[in-house]
Design a protein around this motif. Structure first.
Motif, PDB file in Angstrom:
ATOM      1  N   GLN A 118      -6.590  -5.331   2.475  1.00  0.00           N
ATOM      2  CA  GLN A 118      -6.477  -6.702   2.702  1.00  0.00           C
ATOM      3  C   GLN A 118      -6.787  -7.427   0.949  1.00  0.00           C
ATOM      4  OE1 GLN A 118      -5.394  -8.857   4.815  1.00  0.00           O
ATOM      5  NE2 GLN A 118      -4.782  -6.723   5.931  1.00  0.00           N
ATOM      6  N   THR A 119      -7.552  -6.612   0.451  1.00  0.00           N
ATOM      7  CA  THR A 119      -7.853  -7.026  -1.068  1.00  0.00           C
ATOM      8  C   THR A 119      -6.681  -7.149  -1.791  1.00  0.00           C
ATOM      9  OG1 THR A 119     -10.148  -6.152  -1.152  1.00  0.00           O
ATOM     10  CG2 THR A 119      -9.152  -6.278  -3.145  1.00  0.00           C
ATOM     11  N   ILE A 120      -6.082  -6.136  -1.801  1.00  0.00           N
ATOM     12  CA  ILE A 120      -4.358  -6.120  -2.174  1.00  0.00           C
ATOM     13  C   ILE A 120      -3.527  -7.359  -1.777  1.00  0.00           C
ATOM     14  CG2 ILE A 120      -2.618  -4.939  -2.881  1.00  0.00           C
ATOM     15  CD1 ILE A 120      -4.010  -2.522  -2.715  1.00  0.00           C
ATOM     16  N   TYR A 121      -3.552  -7.494  -0.535  1.00  0.00           N
ATOM     17  CA  TYR A 121      -2.571  -8.544  -0.039  1.00  0.00           C
ATOM     18  C   TYR A 121      -3.192 -10.140  -0.304  1.00  0.00           C
ATOM     19  CZ  TYR A 121      -0.037  -5.503   2.669  1.00  0.00           C
ATOM     20  OH  TYR A 121       1.147  -4.411   3.224  1.00  0.00           O
ATOM     21  N   ARG A 122      -4.591  -9.929  -0.736  1.00  0.00           N
ATOM     22  CA  ARG A 122      -5.006 -11.311  -1.312  1.00  0.00           C
ATOM     23  C   ARG A 122      -4.451 -11.861  -2.446  1.00  0.00           C
ATOM     24  NH1 ARG A 122      -9.870 -10.146   0.028  1.00  0.00           N
ATOM     25  NH2 ARG A 122     -10.706  -9.932  -2.118  1.00  0.00           N
ATOM     26  N   TRP A 123      -4.334 -10.804  -3.231  1.00  0.00           N
ATOM     27  CA  TRP A 123      -3.731 -11.039  -4.699  1.00  0.00           C
ATOM     28  C   TRP A 123      -2.419 -10.844  -4.904  1.00  0.00           C
ATOM     29  CZ3 TRP A 123      -8.214  -7.412  -6.708  1.00  0.00           C
ATOM     30  CH2 TRP A 123      -9.261  -7.966  -6.860  1.00  0.00           C
ATOM     31  N   TRP A 124      -1.627  -9.968  -4.181  1.00  0.00           N
ATOM     32  CA  TRP A 124      -0.172  -9.749  -4.319  1.00  0.00           C
ATOM     33  C   TRP A 124       0.453  -9.608  -2.979  1.00  0.00           C
ATOM     34  CZ3 TRP A 124      -4.032  -6.357  -6.609  1.00  0.00           C
ATOM     35  CH2 TRP A 124      -4.075  -6.407  -8.031  1.00  0.00           C
ATOM     36  N   GLY A 125       1.763 -10.019  -3.037  1.00  0.00           N
ATOM     37  CA  GLY A 125       2.552 -10.162  -1.785  1.00  0.00           C
ATOM     38  C   GLY A 125       3.218  -8.949  -1.627  1.00  0.00           C
ATOM     39  N   SER A 126       3.482  -8.051  -2.452  1.00  0.00           N
ATOM     40  CA  SER A 126       4.116  -6.771  -1.965  1.00  0.00           C
ATOM     41  C   SER A 126       3.768  -5.752  -3.148  1.00  0.00           C
ATOM     42  CB  SER A 126       5.651  -6.913  -2.163  1.00  0.00           C
ATOM     43  OG  SER A 126       6.119  -7.384  -3.492  1.00  0.00           O
ATOM     44  N   LYS A 127       4.133  -4.539  -2.848  1.00  0.00           N
ATOM     45  CA  LYS A 127       3.910  -3.167  -3.773  1.00  0.00           C
ATOM     46  C   LYS A 127       4.753  -3.640  -5.029  1.00  0.00           C
ATOM     47  CE  LYS A 127       7.442   0.127  -2.266  1.00  0.00           C
ATOM     48  NZ  LYS A 127       7.458   1.347  -1.591  1.00  0.00           N
ATOM     49  N   ALA A 128       5.651  -3.973  -5.121  1.00  0.00           N
ATOM     50  CA  ALA A 128       6.576  -4.361  -6.381  1.00  0.00           C
ATOM     51  C   ALA A 128       5.775  -5.569  -7.141  1.00  0.00           C
ATOM     52  CB  ALA A 128       7.677  -5.161  -5.970  1.00  0.00           C
ATOM     53  N   ASP A 129       5.176  -6.240  -6.592  1.00  0.00           N
ATOM     54  CA  ASP A 129       4.245  -7.305  -7.364  1.00  0.00           C
ATOM     55  C   ASP A 129       3.278  -6.559  -7.967  1.00  0.00           C
ATOM     56  OD1 ASP A 129       5.852  -9.268  -6.577  1.00  0.00           O
ATOM     57  OD2 ASP A 129       4.682 -10.024  -4.774  1.00  0.00           O
ATOM     58  N   VAL A 130       2.600  -5.595  -7.275  1.00  0.00           N
ATOM     59  CA  VAL A 130       1.525  -4.950  -7.969  1.00  0.00           C
ATOM     60  C   VAL A 130       2.005  -4.146  -9.052  1.00  0.00           C
ATOM     61  CG1 VAL A 130      -0.369  -3.142  -7.443  1.00  0.00           C
ATOM     62  CG2 VAL A 130       0.288  -4.848  -5.656  1.00  0.00           C
ATOM     63  N   LEU A 131       2.910  -3.446  -8.854  1.00  0.00           N
ATOM     64  CA  LEU A 131       3.397  -2.614 -10.000  1.00  0.00           C
ATOM     65  C   LEU A 131       3.924  -3.293 -11.119  1.00  0.00           C
ATOM     66  CD1 LEU A 131       5.399  -0.082  -7.604  1.00  0.00           C
ATOM     67  CD2 LEU A 131       3.366   0.535  -9.419  1.00  0.00           C
ATOM     68  N   LEU A 132       4.654  -4.514 -10.918  1.00  0.00           N
ATOM     69  CA  LEU A 132       5.107  -5.104 -12.141  1.00  0.00           C
ATOM     70  C   LEU A 132       4.007  -5.839 -12.933  1.00  0.00           C
ATOM     71  CD1 LEU A 132       8.158  -6.929 -10.408  1.00  0.00           C
ATOM     72  CD2 LEU A 132       8.209  -5.309 -12.245  1.00  0.00           C
TER      73      LEU A 132
END
Length: 207
Positions: free
Chosen positions: A53-67
């Motif tokens: 949920q920490t990740i989903y709070r900051w990013w919408g998808s794994k692509a967003d995280v990686l970029l």
């Protein structure tokens, strides 16, 4: 800030930054090891030691995280080299400026921290059109625009013909480097990119 117990309150800003950094590192490591399709938000969270949920709070998808992790990696590399992130110098010497930024690009492409996850994302972008377009729009195009701006500055200074299209001209040295790196058609080095710049600026015909 001090709590009612008299103890200092937790520094949430520092904690958030520590978590963000851990997520970046986990995402890049996982995509390098397992490939993009097998990298998941759950896997990134587990490796980073945070809740998903920490990740989903900051990013919408794994692509967003990686970029975003890639952008951060580039900024870190630039800071380590004492350079401005994603900047092309304008010293008045176009050849020297292009050679400097392309040498830094070679160093980044050969950096194991960058190479493995970058190859994984590039490969996925060939079969995943949506990811490929995001990769180009968010990572590649902003960098290419810097070349366009530098070449236009050189045109204004009279160092490049005014009828030259900067967007096409930059491909004379950027595209061959990308091809060699992606397809292993030859080694990449500072000497190689210096030669690309010389060929691009001076042509192949006898002078």
């Amino acid at each position: 800030m001090v709590t009612q117990s008299g103890k200092p309150a937790p520094d949430t800003t520092r904690r958030s930054e520590r978590s963000r950094r851990a997520i970046y590192e986990a995402a890049l490591a996982l995509v390098a090891e397992a490939g993009y399709p097998r990298t998941t938000i759950e896997g990134i969270a587990a490796r980073a030691g945070v809740g998903k949920q920490t990740i989903y709070r900051w990013w919408g998808s794994k692509a967003d995280v990686l970029l975003e992790a890639f952008l951060d990696l580039g900024e870190q590399a630039a800071e380590a080299a004492g350079q401005e992130p994603y900047a092309i110098p304008d010293t008045g010497d176009l050849a020297a400026d292009l050679k400097a930024v392309l040498r830094a690009t070679v160093d980044e492409l050969l950096d194991p921290r960058f190479e493995a996850p970058s190859r994984a994302l590039a490969a996925e972008g060939l079969v995943n059109e949506k990811l490929g377009r995001e990769f180009v729009a968010k990572l590649l195009e902003p960098q290419l625009q810097l070349y366009v701006d530098r070449l236009r500055s050189a045109q204004d200074a009279g160092h490049v013909r005014t009828d030259v299209d900067p967007r096409i001209a930059l491909e004379l040295f950027v595209s061959p480097l990308a091809q060699r790196w992606l397809q292993h058609t030859g080694p990449i080095s500072h000497e190689y990119t210096d030669t690309l710049v010389d060929y691009a600026l001076h042509g192949l015909a006898p002078r």
